[in-house]
Motif scaffolding. Sequence first.
Motif, PDB file in Angstrom:
ATOM      1  N   ALA A 230     -10.765  11.686  -0.774  1.00  0.00           N
ATOM      2  CA  ALA A 230     -11.060  10.996   0.483  1.00  0.00           C
ATOM      3  C   ALA A 230     -12.295  10.113   0.363  1.00  0.00           C
ATOM      4  O   ALA A 230     -12.410   9.085   1.043  1.00  0.00           O
ATOM      5  CB  ALA A 230     -11.243  12.017   1.611  1.00  0.00           C
TER       6      ALA A 230
ATOM      7  N   ASP B  28     -11.340   6.482  -0.769  1.00  0.00           N
ATOM      8  CA  ASP B  28     -10.404   5.671   0.020  1.00  0.00           C
ATOM      9  C   ASP B  28     -11.062   4.357   0.437  1.00  0.00           C
ATOM     10  O   ASP B  28     -12.115   4.348   1.091  1.00  0.00           O
ATOM     11  CB  ASP B  28      -9.963   6.449   1.266  1.00  0.00           C
ATOM     12  CG  ASP B  28      -8.807   5.771   1.987  1.00  0.00           C
ATOM     13  OD1 ASP B  28      -7.865   5.335   1.299  1.00  0.00           O
ATOM     14  OD2 ASP B  28      -8.875   5.664   3.229  1.00  0.00           O
TER      15      ASP B  28
ATOM     16  N   ASN C 258      -4.094   9.195 -10.230  1.00  0.00           N
ATOM     17  CA  ASN C 258      -3.333   8.579  -9.137  1.00  0.00           C
ATOM     18  C   ASN C 258      -2.477   9.602  -8.407  1.00  0.00           C
ATOM     19  O   ASN C 258      -2.301   9.523  -7.182  1.00  0.00           O
ATOM     20  CB  ASN C 258      -2.450   7.447  -9.674  1.00  0.00           C
ATOM     21  CG  ASN C 258      -3.251   6.210 -10.038  1.00  0.00           C
ATOM     22  OD1 ASN C 258      -4.399   6.058  -9.620  1.00  0.00           O
ATOM     23  ND2 ASN C 258      -2.648   5.318 -10.803  1.00  0.00           N
ATOM     24  N   THR C 259      -1.945  10.579  -9.144  1.00  0.00           N
ATOM     25  CA  THR C 259      -1.140  11.625  -8.513  1.00  0.00           C
ATOM     26  C   THR C 259      -1.979  12.424  -7.515  1.00  0.00           C
ATOM     27  O   THR C 259      -1.534  12.744  -6.402  1.00  0.00           O
ATOM     28  CB  THR C 259      -0.560  12.569  -9.586  1.00  0.00           C
ATOM     29  OG1 THR C 259       0.299  11.831 -10.455  1.00  0.00           O
ATOM     30  CG2 THR C 259       0.233  13.700  -8.949  1.00  0.00           C
TER      31      THR C 259
ATOM     32  N   LEU D 166      -4.727  11.320  -6.009  1.00  0.00           N
ATOM     33  CA  LEU D 166      -5.057  10.432  -4.890  1.00  0.00           C
ATOM     34  C   LEU D 166      -3.886  10.310  -3.922  1.00  0.00           C
ATOM     35  O   LEU D 166      -4.064  10.348  -2.690  1.00  0.00           O
ATOM     36  CB  LEU D 166      -5.443   9.045  -5.417  1.00  0.00           C
ATOM     37  CG  LEU D 166      -6.742   8.940  -6.233  1.00  0.00           C
ATOM     38  CD1 LEU D 166      -6.926   7.512  -6.715  1.00  0.00           C
ATOM     39  CD2 LEU D 166      -7.945   9.387  -5.418  1.00  0.00           C
ATOM     40  N   ASP D 167      -2.680  10.139  -4.476  1.00  0.00           N
ATOM     41  CA  ASP D 167      -1.493   9.996  -3.616  1.00  0.00           C
ATOM     42  C   ASP D 167      -1.265  11.234  -2.773  1.00  0.00           C
ATOM     43  O   ASP D 167      -0.893  11.146  -1.590  1.00  0.00           O
ATOM     44  CB  ASP D 167      -0.262   9.709  -4.486  1.00  0.00           C
ATOM     45  CG  ASP D 167      -0.293   8.331  -5.124  1.00  0.00           C
ATOM     46  OD1 ASP D 167      -1.074   7.469  -4.654  1.00  0.00           O
ATOM     47  OD2 ASP D 167       0.450   8.109  -6.101  1.00  0.00           O
ATOM     48  N   ALA D 168      -1.485  12.401  -3.383  1.00  0.00           N
ATOM     49  CA  ALA D 168      -1.292  13.647  -2.640  1.00  0.00           C
ATOM     50  C   ALA D 168      -2.264  13.764  -1.477  1.00  0.00           C
ATOM     51  O   ALA D 168      -1.952  14.371  -0.444  1.00  0.00           O
ATOM     52  CB  ALA D 168      -1.454  14.839  -3.584  1.00  0.00           C
ATOM     53  N   ALA D 169      -3.436  13.139  -1.627  1.00  0.00           N
ATOM     54  CA  ALA D 169      -4.446  13.188  -0.566  1.00  0.00           C
ATOM     55  C   ALA D 169      -4.368  11.982   0.368  1.00  0.00           C
ATOM     56  O   ALA D 169      -5.121  11.910   1.340  1.00  0.00           O
ATOM     57  CB  ALA D 169      -5.840  13.266  -1.194  1.00  0.00           C
ATOM     58  N   GLY D 170      -3.470  11.048   0.067  1.00  0.00           N
ATOM     59  CA  GLY D 170      -3.352   9.852   0.891  1.00  0.00           C
ATOM     60  C   GLY D 170      -4.532   8.906   0.762  1.00  0.00           C
ATOM     61  O   GLY D 170      -4.814   8.121   1.681  1.00  0.00           O
ATOM     62  N   ALA D 171      -5.231   8.958  -0.374  1.00  0.00           N
ATOM     63  CA  ALA D 171      -6.402   8.101  -0.589  1.00  0.00           C
ATOM     64  C   ALA D 171      -6.009   6.901  -1.453  1.00  0.00           C
ATOM     65  O   ALA D 171      -5.283   7.055  -2.439  1.00  0.00           O
ATOM     66  CB  ALA D 171      -7.518   8.882  -1.272  1.00  0.00           C
ATOM     67  N   ARG D 172      -6.516   5.711  -1.083  1.00  0.00           N
ATOM     68  CA  ARG D 172      -6.199   4.490  -1.830  1.00  0.00           C
ATOM     69  C   ARG D 172      -7.474   3.704  -2.106  1.00  0.00           C
ATOM     70  O   ARG D 172      -7.931   2.942  -1.256  1.00  0.00           O
ATOM     71  CB  ARG D 172      -5.213   3.628  -1.050  1.00  0.00           C
ATOM     72  CG  ARG D 172      -3.830   4.247  -0.920  1.00  0.00           C
ATOM     73  CD  ARG D 172      -2.853   3.290  -0.246  1.00  0.00           C
ATOM     74  NE  ARG D 172      -1.535   3.856  -0.165  1.00  0.00           N
ATOM     75  CZ  ARG D 172      -0.626   3.812  -1.137  1.00  0.00           C
ATOM     76  NH1 ARG D 172      -0.953   3.233  -2.289  1.00  0.00           N
ATOM     77  NH2 ARG D 172       0.568   4.348  -0.987  1.00  0.00           N
TER      78      ARG D 172
END
Length: 323
Positions: free
Chosen positions: A184, A187, A205-206, A208-214
């Motif tokens: 987070a 993001d 990236n996996t 980050l994606d699981a946490a919804g962070a970009r």
Amino acid sequence: MNHRQLEVFNAVMISGSASRAAELLQVTQPAVSRAIADLEAAIGFSLFDRVRGRLVPTPEGQMFFSDVRSSFIGLDRLRTSAARIRDFGSGTIRIASLAAYGNTVVPRAIRMFRGQHPDIAITFQIALSAQVRDLVVNGNFSIGLAADEVNLTGVEHRVFSTGRASCVMPPGHPLAAKAVIRPADLDGVPFIALSAEDRARARFNTVLDAAGARPNVVVETPFAATVCALALEGIGVGLTQAVAAEGFLERGLVMRPFEPEVYFKTYLLFRPDTQKSILVKHLVAALMAARDQGPIRTAPSRSRSSACEKASVQRPATSRRTR
């Protein structure tokens, strides 16, 4: 024309006279004169003018000696190479490495290795991991260090190191106040990413994606040391590991561990279907020792920030690893 005649000619040229050449070769002076005469007959031109009992090289003799001297230098090198192979199994050793280890661990290992084998010639090349793999598989290099994204088919390999990733950033960055960086926190943050084929980036990236962070990727590079250099310049936050940050932490780069944990892995590669020489075994031992030793730091700061950075990069020897 035979080798003995050339040997006599070479001895006359370097000693300056037939008598000295005879002493050098431990033969009689008439034997030297006879060998020179036979050589001249074989090649079809005079090598010396006979002036008052002395042998004076002709212009053609001087030209011929240039090539003869080169051939004898080559023979001396062959003798030296043979002695090295007899003693060590090989006269030279070639190693290729990914950049992070190539700028840190491998130079330390070469220093250790040369302390044991100061006369052994070393070829050292830094390349992308895929190129390192090809150099080893094609038989051009004896040892390689490559990241785990390489194709390990057809190459002998073993894990060299596995370690936890950390985030790096410039001093004064808002995230520098945190003891641990979480998805987070990244993001929308300007981010320096490793190349898309990098396995550690894929694992990152996996998470980050699981946490919804970009994160906002602003630069992409295959080199972890470049990530550190860009982060130090304030370009953004990056993902790397301690060995790639050597030299940058002393200049102010901030390093914080990332959670959930993401790991990097490096493989030691060898030429397939070949028996390892004594030199290869000794260099591997030096690589292991250099990996476990870690960098030698001078006058570390005892500030809270430095202590925190030190805690984030010091791990057991088996976990030291980067791209």
